[in-house]
Design a protein around this motif. Structure first.
Motif, PDB file in Angstrom:
ATOM      1  N   ASN A 540      36.759  48.435  39.186  1.00 55.04           N
ATOM      2  CA  ASN A 540      37.202  47.516  40.238  1.00 55.04           C
ATOM      3  C   ASN A 540      36.264  46.326  40.389  1.00 55.04           C
ATOM      4  O   ASN A 540      36.605  45.354  41.061  1.00 55.04           O
ATOM      5  CB  ASN A 540      37.353  48.254  41.568  1.00 55.04           C
ATOM      6  N   ASP A 566      41.541  39.341  41.766  1.00 59.31           N
ATOM      7  CA  ASP A 566      41.515  40.548  42.606  1.00 59.31           C
ATOM      8  C   ASP A 566      41.447  41.807  41.762  1.00 59.31           C
ATOM      9  O   ASP A 566      40.821  42.791  42.146  1.00 59.31           O
ATOM     10  CB  ASP A 566      42.767  40.609  43.505  1.00 59.31           C
ATOM     11  N   ASN A 567      42.069  41.774  40.618  1.00 58.59           N
ATOM     12  CA  ASN A 567      42.134  42.957  39.778  1.00 58.59           C
ATOM     13  C   ASN A 567      41.807  42.557  38.345  1.00 58.59           C
ATOM     14  O   ASN A 567      42.517  41.736  37.745  1.00 58.59           O
ATOM     15  CB  ASN A 567      43.531  43.591  39.854  1.00 58.59           C
ATOM     16  N   ASN A 569      42.364  43.959  35.675  1.00 64.41           N
ATOM     17  CA  ASN A 569      43.458  44.224  34.743  1.00 64.41           C
ATOM     18  C   ASN A 569      44.418  43.048  34.619  1.00 64.41           C
ATOM     19  O   ASN A 569      45.219  43.000  33.672  1.00 64.41           O
ATOM     20  CB  ASN A 569      44.240  45.456  35.193  1.00 64.41           C
ATOM     21  N   GLU A 570      44.353  42.115  35.564  1.00 63.87           N
ATOM     22  CA  GLU A 570      45.204  40.938  35.479  1.00 63.87           C
ATOM     23  C   GLU A 570      44.717  39.984  34.394  1.00 63.87           C
ATOM     24  O   GLU A 570      45.473  39.110  33.926  1.00 63.87           O
ATOM     25  CB  GLU A 570      45.232  40.200  36.823  1.00 63.87           C
TER      26      GLU A 570
END
Length: 647
Positions: A540, A566-567, A569-570
């Motif tokens: 995270n 924010d993430n 994985n984006e």
């Protein structure tokens, strides 16, 4: 109803007896069988009726009769009349319903003549005297007997007597007196009936309820038949001719008397003889003579006692020591082992530490086996002390109850009565030679036996495992799951890092097989350099990129892109091959900071610069275009003017 029936109260019914018996005892009892009594009384009754119906001359001796012819010739003098009057006066002392003394003066086949001192004799059926087994009447001439005076004179002038009524009345009076005074009386058991026993007190029938025979319930009543016992009358009804007896009352009184006598002499420390009365799960009750004491199983032996029946049995005569006496609560604690010295007082001398002892396995539990060294002294072989190398899932896999084993004394605590024993100590400790076979720094090949969160256990040899800690799986700083690197059953090569024979631990390393790549990291991954890395983990807070085996760097979430992320994985995915810029380096902490946005910025900056460089030399500026456009008309106008001039 004739005279005898009135006296004997023959109207009694079986239900009357049942009612009174139940009133005298709470237990279920059976009625006293009165038929025998009634039959006996009927016999007496019929005998007397027959005697009254016989002609007078049959009952009076022939020599005492006077013929009618001689009657007128008899002359009584005044003196004779006076004697008869005096004789009549003596007869006034006799009252009907009394028991009087008589003498047997004659015995016929069916009757016995009795002289009671009255003006005439009386006859009693011979059946009232009973007979011996051979049929001989139990009476002889000259015997003095007690008889009951039914009537002074019947229609034939004879005295009406009964021995049976006299006997019963005497016995009843004796029973009533015993009942009133609380004295015991003896009776003979004649028959087993429902609810108890039938008893005869001389010729009087009585009932002994089952609950009143003994202190405890009786299983076999037949053993009492024919025996004479002392009992007490607890219920008496003359009207109904009902007698209820109790033997238990006497036994209770005897027990209480013995109990008090015994209690008064008991003292702590005394050794007494007793009889085992009852056995329970926790001990045995011992009869010391009217008072019971408890012999707890823990006080039976200094050794292990699983159940009291292993030591004593009901009926055994035992010798016990008085441990405590509570007279008010009637509680007495007894002991058997206290008669002998406590074996734990000498265990340190008999079983010194490091000595080899022999004993028998007496109990096996989950955590070990108890070995009896002698009665009262046991040692524990803990499951961890059974083998140097074998993993013992349960002590029963090594030892069985009843086995004779040798063990080494490891520790003794006499106060807590504990002895620690070892089985494996009788063999050479393979851990002591392990360092010689596998010195620190050497390589070993083993099988992955088990994976945990903190590392992997590698079987070096049978019974000996080494641990590859999770921190020794890879040179990378990031903590990893052992299952990501190893699988159970894999054959792996590892380096021996350390051996602790005392704690039986071997530390192994997987990453140490290859040199530490971090030694060259400062040279290979200088700050500002751009490197290629593969995304191996996403969190995270960012993503980890593997630069080479054992070397990883962190792309913080703030270094993924210029815009806010924010993430992670984006922006990135596992397995992505990326160019990254080294923005920080700490070799000691094995940390490398990487940036994806810096590379992107540099790339954009490079493209712009490159574009600028490429267009600086050949690009036409607006000024040049405007200037040229203005200059060309002017030149054309001048050229035209000059041409006109020429023309």
């Amino acid at each position: 109803m004739d005279e005898k029936d009135s006296i004997l109260n023959e109207e009694q019914t079986e239900s009357d007896v049942q009612h009174d018996i139940q009133a005298g005892d709470n237990t279920e009892v059976e009625t006293v069988e009165v038929e025998d009594i009634q039959q006996s009384d009927e016999n007496v009754q019929s005998s007397h009726i027959e005697a009254e119906q016989q002609p007078a001359e049959d009952q009076i001796p022939a020599e005492d009769t006077v013929s009618e012819d001689d009657e007128d010739d008899i002359m009584f003098s005044d003196e004779t009349e006076n004697l008869l009057e005096a004789y009549d006066e003596t007869l006034r002392d006799f009252e009907e319903g009394e028991i009087v003394k008589g003498v047997v003066i004659k015995i016929d086949r069916d009757e016995v003549m009795i002289d009671v001192g009255y003006k005439s004799e009386g006859y009693i059926p011979i059946s009232e005297f009973g007979t011996d087994p051979d049929g001989t009447p139990r009476v002889k001439v000259g015997d003095a007997v007690d008889v009951y005076l039914l009537r002074k004179e019947d229609q034939d002038g004879l005295v009406v007597l009964s021995k049976e009524i006299a006997d019963q009345k005497i016995v009843w009076d004796r029973i009533a007196e015993a009942h009133e005074r609380g004295d015991s009386i003896q009776g003979r058991i004649t028959k087993r009936i429902k609810g108890g026993l039938k008893v005869e007190i001389d010729n009087v029938k009585a009932f002994l309820p089952a609950s009143q025979v003994e202190l405890r319930p009786v299983q076999n009543f037949d053993k009492y038949i024919g025996k004479s016992l002392d009992m007490k009358v607890i219920k008496l009804s003359k009207r109904r001719r009902n007698i209820v007896l109790s033997r238990r009352v006497i036994l209770e009184e005897e027990r209480e008397s013995k109990r008090q006598a015994t209690l008064s002499t008991l003292e702590v420390g005394q050794v007494r003889d007793g009889i085992v009365k009852n056995i329970t799960q926790f001990g045995a009750f011992i009869d010391l003579g009217g008072v019971d004491g408890l012999l707890h199983k823990s006080d039976m032996s200094w050794g292990r006692v699983n159940h009291p029946s292993e030591v004593v049995a009901v009926g055994d005569k035992v010798e016990v020591m008085i441990l405590s006496v509570d007279a008010e609560a009637s509680k007495i604690s007894l002991g058997m082992k206290q008669k002998f010295a406590d074996p734990w007082l000498s265990v340190e001398t008999k079983y010194p530490i490091d000595s080899i002892v022999t004993g028998k396995v007496v109990s096996i539990v989950d955590y070990g086996a108890f070995i009896e060294l002698e009665p009262g002294v046991e040692g524990l072989i803990h499951v961890s002390e059974m083998s140097w190398t074998r993993r013992v899932p349960h002590p029963s896999k090594v030892l069985k109850k009843g086995d004779e084993v040798q063990a080494k004394v490891l520790d003794i605590d006499p106060n807590k009565q504990k002895i620690s024993l070892g089985l494996k100590q009788l063999q050479m400790n393979p851990w002591e030679a392990l360092a010689d076979r596998y010195p620190v720094g050497s390589k070993i090949i083993g099988r992955v036996r088990n994976l945990t969160d903190f590392g992997a256990f590698i079987e070096i040899e049978e019974g000996i495992d080494g641990l590859i800690h999770v921190s020794d799986l890879s040179w990378a700083k990031r903590a990893m799951n052992p299952s990501d690197v190893l699988k159970e059953g894999d054959q792996v090569e590892a380096i021996v890092l350390s051996i602790d024979p005392e704690k039986q631990r071997v530390s192994l390393g997987l990453k140490q097989i290859e040199p530490d790549p971090w030694i060259q990291v400062p040279e290979k991954y200088a700050i500002g350099s751009v490197v290629t890395g593969r995304i191996v983990n996403i969190t995270n807070f960012g993503a980890f990129a593997k630069l080479e085996e054992g070397v990883e760097g962190l792309i913080h979430i703030s270094e993924l892109d210029e815009k806010h992320v924010d993430n992670p994985n984006e922006v990135v995915s596992i397995g992505d091959e990326l160019e990254l810029k080294v923005i920080s380096l700490d070799p000691e902490e094995r940390r490398i900071g990487l940036s994806l946005k810096e590379v992107k910025s540099d790339q954009e900056r490079t493209v712009v610069n490159q574009y600028n460089d490429e267009t600086r030399n050949d690009r036409t500026t607006l000024a040049d275009v405007v200037g040229n456009s203005l200059k060309q008309p002017k030149d054309e106008e001048q050229e035209a003017t000059e041409q006109d001039k020429t023309e």
